[in-house]
Design an enzyme around this catalytic site. Structure first.
Site, PDB file in Angstrom:
ATOM      1  N   CYS A  82      64.237  11.512  27.727  1.00 43.65           N
ATOM      2  CA  CYS A  82      63.495  10.373  27.548  1.00 43.65           C
ATOM      3  C   CYS A  82      63.205  10.697  25.407  1.00 43.65           C
ATOM      4  O   CYS A  82      64.009   9.831  25.364  1.00 43.65           O
ATOM      5  CB  CYS A  82      61.711  11.198  27.544  1.00 43.65           C
ATOM      6  SG  CYS A  82      60.383  10.219  27.251  1.00 43.65           S
ATOM      7  N   HIS A 169      62.401  12.136  33.645  1.00 40.81           N
ATOM      8  CA  HIS A 169      61.741  13.408  33.152  1.00 40.81           C
ATOM      9  C   HIS A 169      62.733  13.480  34.926  1.00 40.81           C
ATOM     10  O   HIS A 169      61.821  13.749  35.304  1.00 40.81           O
ATOM     11  CB  HIS A 169      60.435  13.548  33.447  1.00 40.81           C
ATOM     12  CG  HIS A 169      60.405  13.093  31.622  1.00 40.81           C
ATOM     13  ND1 HIS A 169      59.697  13.967  30.594  1.00 40.81           N
ATOM     14  CD2 HIS A 169      59.563  11.712  31.490  1.00 40.81           C
ATOM     15  CE1 HIS A 169      60.112  13.734  30.074  1.00 40.81           C
ATOM     16  NE2 HIS A 169      59.398  12.037  29.926  1.00 40.81           N
ATOM     17  N   GLU A 171      62.806  17.300  34.709  1.00 40.84           N
ATOM     18  CA  GLU A 171      63.073  18.656  35.147  1.00 40.84           C
ATOM     19  C   GLU A 171      61.104  18.242  36.269  1.00 40.84           C
ATOM     20  O   GLU A 171      61.008  19.974  36.472  1.00 40.84           O
ATOM     21  CB  GLU A 171      62.147  19.132  33.811  1.00 40.84           C
ATOM     22  CG  GLU A 171      61.144  18.659  32.801  1.00 40.84           C
ATOM     23  CD  GLU A 171      62.182  16.979  32.251  1.00 40.84           C
ATOM     24  OE1 GLU A 171      60.969  16.577  30.635  1.00 40.84           O
ATOM     25  OE2 GLU A 171      62.845  16.524  31.977  1.00 40.84           O
TER      26      GLU A 171
END
Length: 512
Positions: A82, A169, A171
């Site tokens: 990001c 993202h 994660e």
């Protein structure tokens, strides 16, 4: 031999800790550090790979965080996420602009080629976006490797260097392919080894502890919780009878806690615990105190005082050991210095500024689930290793308002019923943490033919990986009915039971 090491530079993203969790789950060691880490420190850490987190900032804001330029010169693989992608793109001559349509939530990622970062992925994958700005032009040094309907450059890669970046993202759990992407980056691109295991940690820690402690003595507060128990077992394996575990009864512990701790540690031959009943002094100092931060500080200061008194009885003691975990370390700093105080240190409730003993924190590199894995590696019993978390200040922060002997006894009885029923219904290990809270209100009730005006207790159960985020546990109604009936019938002074259905965030797990 040096373990693989990943440096995560934190630019303030709410998801930074999740990056560490995913990398650790792949058995690769990583650490989170503020974005403004100096060049000398970065070099001394000698990272094998670097991950740049997201950020609430825009890349063109006057105070936008930027890392030391040294990271681009180290010749180690870098992943930008990001804001990290925007930072990388801008550094190499790309352009970042505010998007006409902001992208928050699920997006469909379409792969542009078979780049190694996406090995094993489908041509179209669901990912999670959270951005207002985006890269709208890349330099000649980069190629596009994936796009979405709103982001023509959803992922890019440097043509010559092992640098990759993505707007989404990977994660978060909302990007189901994220763990595979991290695996491809760490093992495929960076060539790292999955050498961060419980066994590896134990052997390395024993060597470090012996080197640090030498012939010194270590005093440890053994509460019976997972953190202090695993720390005790690890220290005992490293230095044997140089460790002096002390169980301090603060008067705010769980029902029959001292007896249970003694029983749980019976599996370690020669492990002797010194039991100290200090309930009177703790409860007298808590008398009339309602503020939760003040409770923590009182308990923390008293705890250290008791410990130093016990240390003097032992002789020359050099270290105070604590079960500090990595989330405590992360929460104590942020990408721009000390974070806003949510609560004082969870282990002893806030250490005083001056303390005679030096600290030793053998678990400070670990997340909670890693601590449990280490406990199993050390041979601790399952009923100890898988025990629910318990706050350092104990029931003092689960009694809203003043802490008295009567309030402690009430809450101990309620909590014992709740936990024992969770075991009976085989629900204890299906929730991450469960406990009771005594509320500072009374409610009208009817028992038999008589009106009552008694206290209210709340039951709380949450599911989580490491306590950073949590969802309330959907316990069966029949179970809650059974627990409520038992509490009201068996605990004199309680006539109403409520169940807490708030998640973290916006609520915290503990009420105080």
């Amino acid at each position: 031999m040096k373990n693989s090491y990943v440096l995560i530079l934190d630019f303030g993203s709410q998801y930074t800790q999740l990056i560490a969790r995913v990398i650790r789950s792949l058995n690769v060691y990583c650490e989170i550090h503020p974005y403004d880490l100096k060049a000398d420190r970065i070099k001394s850490l000698a990272p094998d790979a670097i991950v740049l987190s997201g950020s609430p900032f825009g890349i063109y804001q006057p105070d936008a965080p930027k890392p030391d330029e040294i990271i681009w010169q180290l010749e180690v693989p870098i992943m930008g996420i990001c804001y990290g992608m925007q930072l990388m793109s801008k550094h190499f001559g790309g352009r970042v602009s505010a998007t006409l349509k902001k992208e928050y939530g699920h997006a469909s990622l379409e792969l542009d080629n078979s780049y190694p970062l996406f090995k094993g992925l489908k041509e179209r994958e669901q990912v999670w976006m959270s951005h207002g700005d985006a890269v709208d032009q890349i330099s000649d040094e980069f190629i596009s490797i994936a796009h979405t309907s709103n982001s023509p450059y959803a992922a890019v890669a440097h043509c010559d260097k092992p640098f990759v970046a993505m707007q989404f993202h990977p994660e978060v759990v909302n990007s189901p392919c994220g763990k595979d992407i991290f695996g491809n980056f760490l093992f495929g691109m960076a060539g790292l080894k999955a050498d961060w295991t419980a066994g590896c940690f134990v052997s390395d820690s024993i060597e470090k502890i012996r080197h640090k402690v030498g012939h010194g003595k270590v005093i440890l507060g053994l509460s019976g919780g997972v953190d202090s128990s695993v720390a005790a077992a690890l220290l005992y394996k490293a230095i044997g009878n140089q460790l002096y575990p002390i169980f301090v009864d603060t008067g705010c512990l769980r029902y029959q806690e001292a007896n249970r701790v003694q029983e749980m540690f019976s599996s370690l031959p020669g492990f002797e615990i010194k039991f100290v009943d200090a309930a009177d002094i703790f409860l007298s100092r808590l008398s009339g105190v309602e503020n939760p931060e003040q409770k923590r500080k009182i308990i923390g200061a008293t705890f250290i005082e008791v410990f130093e008194n016990e240390a003097r009885k032992i002789g020359e003691v050099d270290f105070l050991a604590q079960g500090t975990l990595y989330p405590d370390v992360i929460e104590s700093t942020s990408f721009k210095g000390p974070s806003a105080t949510i609560k004082s240190h969870h282990n002893v409730g806030g250490l005083p500024q001056k303390m005679r003993l030096m600290l030793i924190e053998p678990l400070r590199e670990l997340f909670k689930d890693e601590v449990r894995a280490v406990g199993k590696e050390l041979g601790l019993p399952d009923n100890l290793v898988n025990r629910h978390p318990f706050p350092g200040p104990g029931l003092a922060v689960r009694i809203i308002g003043e802490v008295t002997r009567e309030h402690v006894s009430l809450l101990q009885a309620v909590d014992e019923i709740f936990i024992s029923e969770l075991y009976k219904w085989e629900l204890y290990h299906k929730t991450w943490q469960a406990f009771a809270v005594l509320l500072p209100i009374r409610s009208v009730g009817v028992m038999g033919d008589e009106r009552t005006y008694e206290k209210v207790c709340a039951l709380r159960a949450v599911n989580s990986l490491d306590g950073m985020t949590a969802d309330w546990t959907e316990l069966p109604f029949e179970f809650l009915k059974r627990v409520s009936n038992r509490i009201i019938n068996e605990v004199m002074g309680i006539n109403r039971v409520v169940y807490d259905i708030s998640s973290k965030p916006p609520s915290t797990i503990e009420w105080e």
